[in-house]
Design a protein around this motif. Structure first.
Motif, mmCIF file in Angstrom:
data_model
loop_
_atom_site.group_PDB
_atom_site.id
_atom_site.type_symbol
_atom_site.label_atom_id
_atom_site.label_comp_id
_atom_site.label_asym_id
_atom_site.label_seq_id
_atom_site.Cartn_x
_atom_site.Cartn_y
_atom_site.Cartn_z
ATOM 1 N N SER A 22 4.376 2.147 -14.159
ATOM 2 C CA SER A 22 3.848 2.614 -12.881
ATOM 3 C C SER A 22 3.753 4.131 -12.926
ATOM 4 C CB SER A 22 4.761 2.200 -11.727
ATOM 5 O OG SER A 22 4.342 2.822 -10.516
ATOM 6 N N PRO A 41 -2.361 2.268 -3.494
ATOM 7 C CA PRO A 41 -3.749 2.045 -3.099
ATOM 8 C C PRO A 41 -4.656 3.224 -3.448
ATOM 9 C CG PRO A 41 -2.290 1.250 -1.382
ATOM 10 C CD PRO A 41 -1.417 1.953 -2.396
ATOM 11 N N LEU A 59 -5.656 2.829 -6.971
ATOM 12 C CA LEU A 59 -6.592 1.713 -7.121
ATOM 13 C C LEU A 59 -7.983 2.084 -6.612
ATOM 14 C CD1 LEU A 59 -4.233 -1.198 -6.046
ATOM 15 C CD2 LEU A 59 -5.083 -0.729 -8.347
ATOM 16 N N SER A 62 1.603 -3.297 -4.896
ATOM 17 C CA SER A 62 1.020 -2.083 -4.330
ATOM 18 C C SER A 62 1.700 -1.792 -3.005
ATOM 19 C CB SER A 62 -0.489 -2.233 -4.132
ATOM 20 O OG SER A 62 -1.080 -0.992 -3.801
ATOM 21 N N VAL A 108 -3.505 -2.054 1.477
ATOM 22 C CA VAL A 108 -4.571 -2.388 0.533
ATOM 23 C C VAL A 108 -5.645 -3.144 1.314
ATOM 24 C CG1 VAL A 108 -5.220 -3.738 -1.494
ATOM 25 C CG2 VAL A 108 -3.059 -2.489 -1.475
ATOM 26 N N CYS A 111 -9.414 -5.733 -7.513
ATOM 27 C CA CYS A 111 -8.314 -6.066 -8.418
ATOM 28 C C CYS A 111 -8.487 -7.478 -8.974
ATOM 29 C CB CYS A 111 -6.976 -5.949 -7.690
ATOM 30 S SG CYS A 111 -6.529 -4.262 -7.243
ATOM 31 N N PRO A 144 -3.365 -8.437 -6.218
ATOM 32 C CA PRO A 144 -2.315 -7.489 -5.839
ATOM 33 C C PRO A 144 -1.366 -8.085 -4.804
ATOM 34 C CG PRO A 144 -4.394 -6.888 -4.793
ATOM 35 C CD PRO A 144 -4.694 -8.024 -5.727
ATOM 36 N N GLU A 163 0.910 -6.917 -2.010
ATOM 37 C CA GLU A 163 1.322 -5.782 -1.198
ATOM 38 C C GLU A 163 2.808 -5.885 -0.889
ATOM 39 O OE1 GLU A 163 -1.172 -3.972 1.744
ATOM 40 O OE2 GLU A 163 -2.665 -5.548 1.474
#
Length: 602
Positions: A267, A319, A322, A350, A355, A363, A371, A373
């Motif tokens: 990450s 986000p 992304l 995320s 998101v 994604c 994803p 969240e």
């Protein structure tokens, strides 16, 4: 939460089965928190004592254009032992605060393990902090030692003058090889220290980490995190990472080391923040898996290349990151981004902002992963979210409470709000069985009044607003101070921002109220134009002004067609960048105060 030695993958629960599976998780889940627990013992020492420790990779140091360097759990523990002995020699005692001003690298992992295993308190500080930010935290915490990357030694030296408790500084990197100014060189000091150290048998309730909140209102507050909080993180981490390569339906003997996973984690989240430390570094090491460390600026290309080359299977991406990927590499049905970079993602968490469905769809279609969240904060982390493996995420939803956490939306009196009624997301001190939830922080450092204000009875308020739907999913409405009224309507900025980002010309957006004498406030959007559209303005300022006027009309029509008429931005201001926190969140408060100042000066 039991972790099995079964296969890496199990079939996801079908849409008709997930409600029962989710309910069963909560009812069967029980916390097992021993009286004594130490984060470093769980994340490093036990793996170093297990067979194959010299071959099991702990940290993979990635560098663009160079071969990654791997460090084993045996090396991690040996170096941590040496650093613990150095710190003891400097007078560090159990409970003392040790500042860690370091980027993502092997030495940072060593520093955390060394401080935690000796019963001292690790205090992470961002590399982005200037002298004033460092000074406040060092002085307030009364840190006795700072472990600092060489590039930040000058800023630390400026701050140190006002921090009498700070007795020693350890510099990491070749530039700190000299010991001028009382700075001890990390590599030299460790080379001379013994490689054996007796870990302190800390209580699970003892303080382990002191993390200062971002301080969007007033001075930052230091949240004191106990060792047991890592245990409290695990149910959310495993769920949001689709079981992290383990079999969700398997079992393992009590106390057995979790094995069988082939997960590789990365990450861009800074290890100096909760998202990087508690959501990435520590849980990855807890499960004995490799974490990739990258000490460099984030870019969509670098992130995608890193994940492909390092065979990353699990990640946490903001986000904002992304959105940048979506604009830089939109991909296509014929050749997806997943195929282009050879991605092997099995799970993605995320957090930080909502998101939206545009990013959610990207994604799935281009990165090959749904994803999950997640929502939490430093004080009560990893409490709400999704798990595509076991229940169906809804695009834009925060998800539901993770196993072991009793989460509700409450009103000002502390009563649970009905379905569809917005309120404060809160966590109860006790789980559904009436047992204490280990995720809770100990309190704010030297600030008992702020700690007391955080609670209404047994409910810990997050200050984030949400509504609950009939199935139990939470939908983020924004920070309590982000919600505003315009022309009598209640406005949540997240939905409008998500709508704006769907337009191909928008790289990022923030929505705030603009004071208005007649209507109280107007909806205003700050918009960052996507690079491809900026290129169209190369002919001069006239072309840029024409583009902005055209985009304003387009974006207003765009929002009107997708949201309620009162939600479209009456005014749009185009900017090169939005103000961001060091954790990657848009600082709407900065923009809101700017609008208020302009209004007052008009």
């Amino acid at each position: 939460m039991p972790v099995s030695q079964a296969s890496d993958k199990a079939a996801p629960v079908s849409s008709s089965q997930w409600p029962a599976a989710y309910a069963r998780l909560h009812q069967q889940f029980a916390w097992h928190v021993p009286r004594h627990f130490n984060m470093a013992q769980a994340c490093s020492a036990r793996w170093a004592a297990a067979p194959g420790a010299s071959k099991r990779i702990a940290v993979c140091a990635y560098s663009t254009g160079a071969k990654a360097q791997n460090y084993s759990y045996a090396e991690l523990q040996s170096q941590a032992n040496r650093l613990s002995n150095v710190l003891v020699g400097l007078g560090v005692q159990r409970g003392d605060r040790v500042a860690i001003v370091m980027p993502q690298c092997f030495e940072t992992a060593v520093a955390y393990m060394a401080v935690l295993q000796m019963g001292a308190v690790a205090m992470p500080l961002s590399m982005l902090f200037g002298p004033e930010a460092l000074e406040f935290r060092l002085h307030n915490s009364e840190a006795v030692v700072a472990i600092c990357d060489a590039t930040n030694l000058d800023a630390l030296a400026t701050a140190r003058a006002a921090c009498p408790a700070l007795k020693s500084v350890i510099g990491v990197g070749p530039a700190s090889a000299t010991q001028q100014g009382g700075t001890l060189n990390f590599a030299k000091a460790l080379a001379q220290a013994p490689a054996q150290f007796d870990l302190v048998n800390t209580l699970a309730d003892e303080p382990a980490v002191l993390i200062y909140t971002s301080g969007t209102t007033g001075n930052p507050k230091g949240a004191l995190i106990p060792h047991r909080a890592l245990i409290g993180n695990l149910s959310g981490f495993v769920c949001s990472q689709n079981w992290f390569g383990f079999d969700p339906f398997g079992t393992a003997p009590q106390g057995a080391l979790p094995t069988g996973s082939k997960a590789v984690f990365w990450s861009p989240a800074d290890w100096a923040w909760t998202g990087g430390l508690m959501d990435a570094l520590l849980p990855t090491l807890y499960f004995g898996r490799p974490i990739v460390a990258y000490n460099g600026r984030f870019s969509p290309q670098t992130a995608l290349e890193l994940m492909g080359q390092c065979q990353v299977t699990h990640t946490f991406l903001f986000p904002t990151a992304l959105k940048a990927m979506m604009k830089a590499y939109p991909g296509s049905a014929r050749r997806t981004v997943q195929a282009q970079f050879g991605l092997r993602l099995e799970a993605m968490m995320s957090a930080g902002e909502a998101v939206g469905d545009a990013v959610f769809g990207y994604c799935q279609a281009q990165l090959g992963v749904t994803p999950n969240e997640m929502f939490g904060q430093t004080e009560v982390n990893y409490i709400v979210g999704n798990c595509a493996r076991l229940w169906a995420p809804k695009p834009g939803s925060m998800g539901m409470g993770y196993p072991g956490h009793r989460v509700a939306v409450i009103d000002e009196a502390g009563k649970e709000c009905p379905v569809g009624v917005p309120g404060d997301v809160a966590l109860n001190r006790f789980d559904v069985h009436g047992h204490p939830d280990p995720i809770f922080f100990l309190g704010y450092w030297k600030n008992p009044s702020a700690t007391a204000e955080k609670y209404t009875g047994d409910w810990c308020r997050t200050g984030d607003l949400a509504v609950r739907d009939a199935e139990g999913y939470l939908w983020y409405q924004g920070r309590s101070d982000d919600i505003f009224k315009a022309a009598g309507y209640r406005i949540g900025p997240g939905e409008i921002e998500n709508c704006l980002v769907k337009h191909p010309a928008v790289a990022n957006a923030a929505v705030v109220p603009k004071p208005d004498r007649d209507r109280g406030a107007l909806v205003k959007a700050y918009v960052v134009i996507a690079p491809d559209f900026i290129a169209a303005c190369a002919d001069g300022t006239g072309a840029r002004a024409q583009l902005e006027a055209q985009l304003t009309a387009e974006l207003q029509t765009h929002v009107k067609g997708l949201l309620a008429p009162y939600e479209y931005p009456k005014e749009i201001e185009f900017v090169d960048a939005l103000p961001m926190t060091t954790t990657g969140k848009v600082q709407r408060r900065v923009l809101r105060l700017q609008e208020e100042a302009r209004f007052a000066a008009a």
